[in-house]
Design a protein around this motif. Structure first.
Motif, PDB file in Angstrom:
ATOM      1  N   GLN A 131      10.997 -11.834 -87.714  1.00  0.00           N
ATOM      2  CA  GLN A 131      12.018 -11.501 -88.602  1.00  0.00           C
ATOM      3  C   GLN A 131      11.841 -12.090 -90.404  1.00  0.00           C
ATOM      4  O   GLN A 131      11.105 -13.003 -90.295  1.00  0.00           O
ATOM      5  N   LYS A 188      20.706 -21.214 -89.867  1.00  0.00           N
ATOM      6  CA  LYS A 188      20.510 -20.538 -88.606  1.00  0.00           C
ATOM      7  C   LYS A 188      19.076 -20.118 -88.231  1.00  0.00           C
ATOM      8  O   LYS A 188      18.482 -20.482 -87.128  1.00  0.00           O
ATOM      9  N   GLN A 189      18.471 -19.814 -89.405  1.00  0.00           N
ATOM     10  CA  GLN A 189      16.824 -19.605 -89.364  1.00  0.00           C
ATOM     11  C   GLN A 189      16.036 -20.774 -88.825  1.00  0.00           C
ATOM     12  O   GLN A 189      15.170 -20.700 -87.937  1.00  0.00           O
ATOM     13  N   ARG A 202      12.462 -15.584 -91.289  1.00  0.00           N
ATOM     14  CA  ARG A 202      11.823 -16.690 -90.731  1.00  0.00           C
ATOM     15  C   ARG A 202      10.507 -16.731 -91.076  1.00  0.00           C
ATOM     16  O   ARG A 202       9.735 -17.573 -91.212  1.00  0.00           O
ATOM     17  N   ASP A 243      22.944  -9.495 -88.529  1.00  0.00           N
ATOM     18  CA  ASP A 243      23.178 -10.824 -88.029  1.00  0.00           C
ATOM     19  C   ASP A 243      21.982 -11.516 -87.951  1.00  0.00           C
ATOM     20  O   ASP A 243      20.935 -11.070 -87.197  1.00  0.00           O
ATOM     21  N   ALA A 244      21.876 -12.403 -89.004  1.00  0.00           N
ATOM     22  CA  ALA A 244      20.478 -12.930 -89.191  1.00  0.00           C
ATOM     23  C   ALA A 244      20.131 -13.892 -87.718  1.00  0.00           C
ATOM     24  O   ALA A 244      18.894 -14.116 -87.434  1.00  0.00           O
ATOM     25  N   GLY A 245      21.024 -14.512 -87.149  1.00  0.00           N
ATOM     26  CA  GLY A 245      20.695 -15.152 -85.831  1.00  0.00           C
ATOM     27  C   GLY A 245      20.033 -14.413 -84.577  1.00  0.00           C
ATOM     28  O   GLY A 245      19.583 -15.099 -83.867  1.00  0.00           O
ATOM     29  N   ARG A 246      20.500 -13.144 -84.556  1.00  0.00           N
ATOM     30  CA  ARG A 246      20.282 -12.579 -83.361  1.00  0.00           C
ATOM     31  C   ARG A 246      18.635 -11.902 -83.356  1.00  0.00           C
ATOM     32  O   ARG A 246      18.155 -11.598 -84.533  1.00  0.00           O
TER      33      ARG A 246
END
Lengths: 168, 120
Positions: free
Chosen positions: B12, B46-47, B15, A11-14
């Protein structure tokens, strides 16, 4: 699907929990990633991939500028404006990175401008001294072709270097 | 910021890589970032949203129809955060030496310059 090299991230958004003991290896990988992405962006900004037909369009522009005044004025003017307009439109539609203004980019632009100016000057000298000779049209076409091939070769080399740099 | 000085928003890899790309240019097209990082549109969105919420980037749109583009720009806050994050990473690689006995006894430690990553 081709791997993006970031590993499995379900889950890239978490937010991933931060480890207070991030190892030096992880830090080194992060810095390498940062350096690689910056490098790729700077190359794309300084030297975007250019289609080979730019060579012919540039040669037409240079030749038309050099020949302007010798033959039908409107024809050379139309050729010059069309070539510049088509290249500009293509560039605006395909540009992906606007580089930062730096001393290096100014130097690069000055070198390119100087080379174009030298080619244009050579064309000017050529047309002013040979325009009345028989067979000038053949000579002019040969010069245009030579300019085109030289520019196409230069663009092909730069594109190859560009792709090679991004692939590293 | 964490105790290590690492920014959670940039820890991350996706990002961090996005910020690396955006920091190296005045503005960058959405499709360039997507292609470079081999991400899907939704994943990159999302990023970018997370980075935008943190105030690190801004997005603008230009053109219409097929020529419509989304440009991504780094903010001053984002550039400062990225520099600080890179410094923290550098400190993890080259940690400061342990204080000498005299320093432990009360003398102030000698400040040590923080090595910075080469730009580009």
């Amino acid at each position: 699907m081709e791997s993006n090299g970031f590993g499995a991230e379900p889950d890239a958004g978490r937010e991933t929990p931060q480890s207070p003991t991030q190892t030096a290896d992880e830090a080194r990988r992060s810095l390498d990633l940062l350096k690689t992405t910056r490098h790729a962006t700077e190359i794309e900004g300084a030297l975007p991939l250019t289609p080979l037909w730019y060579g012919a369009a540039l040669a037409t522009t240079i030749a038309a500028s050099g020949l302007y005044g010798h033959f039908e004025h409107w024809l050379w003017l139309v050729a010059t404006i069309t070539a510049i307009a088509v290249m500009s439109m293509h560039y605006v539609r395909t540009v992906k990175v606007h580089p930062r203004r730096s001393r290096r980019s100014v130097t690069t632009n000055l070198i390119v401008f100087f080379i174009c100016w030298m080619v244009l000057a050579a064309w000017g000298v050529f047309t002013s001294t040979r325009a009345d000779e028989p067979g000038f049209a053949t000579l002019a076409f040969g010069a245009w072709l030579a300019t085109t091939l030289a520019l196409v070769g230069a663009i092909a080399l730069m594109n190859r270097w560009h792709q090679h740099s991004l692939a590293r | 910021m964490t105790l290590d000085g690492l920014d959670p928003s940039l820890s991350q890899p996706k990002r961090l890589a996005t910020m690396g790309i955006v920091s190296a240019a005045r503005r960058v097209d959405f499709s360039f970032i997507r292609d470079q990082l081999k991400l899907s549109d939704s994943d990159l969105s999302k990023q970018l949203k997370a980075l935008g919420d943190a105030g690190y980037i801004e997005t603008t749109k230009t053109g219409r129809g097929p020529t419509r583009k989304t440009w991504v720009l780094i903010t001053e806050r984002g550039a400062a955060a990225l520099d600080a994050h890179a410094d923290a990473l550098q400190r993890l690689i080259n940690p400061e030496p342990a204080p000498e006995p005299s320093a432990a006894a009360g003398a102030p430690p000698t400040p040590r310059p923080i090595p910075r990553p080469a730009a580009g």
